[in-house]
Design an enzyme around this catalytic site. Sequence first.
Site, PDB file in Angstrom:
ATOM      1  N   ASP A 156      -9.525  -4.257   2.311  1.00 34.34           N
ATOM      2  CA  ASP A 156      -8.752  -4.332   1.078  1.00 34.34           C
ATOM      3  C   ASP A 156      -8.491  -5.777   0.670  1.00 34.34           C
ATOM      4  O   ASP A 156      -8.738  -6.713   1.442  1.00 34.34           O
ATOM      5  CB  ASP A 156      -7.408  -3.606   1.248  1.00 34.34           C
ATOM      6  CG  ASP A 156      -7.585  -2.104   1.416  1.00 34.34           C
ATOM      7  OD1 ASP A 156      -8.569  -1.565   0.881  1.00 34.34           O
ATOM      8  OD2 ASP A 156      -6.733  -1.478   2.075  1.00 34.34           O
ATOM      9  N   TYR A 215      -9.064  -4.116  15.009  1.00 28.77           N
ATOM     10  CA  TYR A 215      -8.229  -4.822  14.042  1.00 28.77           C
ATOM     11  C   TYR A 215      -7.098  -5.552  14.762  1.00 28.77           C
ATOM     12  O   TYR A 215      -6.545  -5.050  15.751  1.00 28.77           O
ATOM     13  CB  TYR A 215      -7.612  -3.847  13.040  1.00 28.77           C
ATOM     14  CG  TYR A 215      -8.525  -3.445  11.900  1.00 28.77           C
ATOM     15  CD1 TYR A 215      -8.581  -4.197  10.732  1.00 28.77           C
ATOM     16  CD2 TYR A 215      -9.332  -2.311  12.001  1.00 28.77           C
ATOM     17  CE1 TYR A 215      -9.415  -3.828   9.684  1.00 28.77           C
ATOM     18  CE2 TYR A 215     -10.173  -1.931  10.960  1.00 28.77           C
ATOM     19  CZ  TYR A 215     -10.203  -2.695   9.802  1.00 28.77           C
ATOM     20  OH  TYR A 215     -11.034  -2.336   8.770  1.00 28.77           O
TER      21      TYR A 215
END
Length: 420
Positions: A156, A215
């Site tokens: 994003d 992540y």
Amino acid sequence: MASRVYVHYHHADACSKARWNARETFRFMYDRPWQHVLDFYSNAVEGNLSVLSLFQPKKSLVHDDGITEEMLLESEPETSTRKDGRSGRWERVNFKIVLSYNGASFDGWQKQPDLHTVQGVVEKSLGGFVDERKAQLLKKKCKPLEGRVLVAGRTDKGVSALNQVCSFYTWRKDIEPIAIEDAINKDASGKLRVVSISKVSRSFHPNFSAKWRRYLYIFPLDDAEPLRKSGENHENFIFDENKKKQRNGLLSEEIAEEVIMSEDDELEIEETSNALEVVEKPSDFSVSKVDQLLQHLQGKVLSYKMFARDTKAARNEGPPTECFMYHARAAEIRLSSSDCVEGRRVMCVELVANRFLRKMVRVLVATSIREAAAGAEDDALLKLLEASCRRATAPPAPSEGLCLFDVGYTDFDPQTSLIS
């Protein structure tokens, strides 16, 4: 068009009164010194420092993707030669490109009209490497001369990546990896860097071939001037600095629509009979408590639909929402900084899973912090997975802290975990 009213989600546990509502969580997340995190990621992307050096004992990762990816070209099945000089899909040359980029400089990965995206920059750079037939086809359709890349996972806006994996194929046989690397780095203006590039199996797919993704989320712990001005986007948040109390009162529909949150994170509204209810709320959280909460997710296949955002209704049920979490830990570390000898205190969350849903990491981090601050039970996250409404979880944490660290194409080795 009439405004919709969203009712406060009522948690039934003993910590319900101490738990931050959506607005309180939102402000706690955003009123942090995020600029230091952005500077850290920028230096990491430019290669000025290594994220691995932050962890003790010192970590070193070696990705052995040879069996899966670096297959010899001679092992590919042979096909009959076509009239146009190409021999079908197995004759194309496939390149694996590992990228590092600063999320603050791009509007996300996916190419969109009039937006500066990572995919847009990369595909424009690859335009000079497409074969003649495709170039003529693009010209005939009045489209720009660009290559086409596949990616392991779309990030994003604001999300950084240190080892994002994408692939590009062409039928030209005269292309060398160094030429592609130079072309991308030249057009990236220092905000995007090629970590490595190599020829791989023509059946390699950066997304479908991946077995896990890792992540990292860095959350600032030190008190400092926030990246956003105090009170910005929080005009209607009722906060008493002197008494250190936060009050959640009845809010109008007009106010609710002004808050910058997704539809799944509408303001929580709590009605009281006489006046605003004043509730003592925590002002900090324990990193070790966050670590305990996350560990309960390890080694399980679970549906994370309560932690997803912006997903279509058709994907809210069944296997598409299930993820296997290999590793989920949190620890306090210090960021290396030129203006701070000891480094700034941050919490680093490491999540490794076979797949992640839309905004899942950010919601999971924010909810873990909220539950840790409220003193919830260690299995609180597991219980929230069974909730019937996404407002049971917190609004997403800021994208500034999130980073796609790497993608794996062999079985995940727990020994490569950064936090243990």
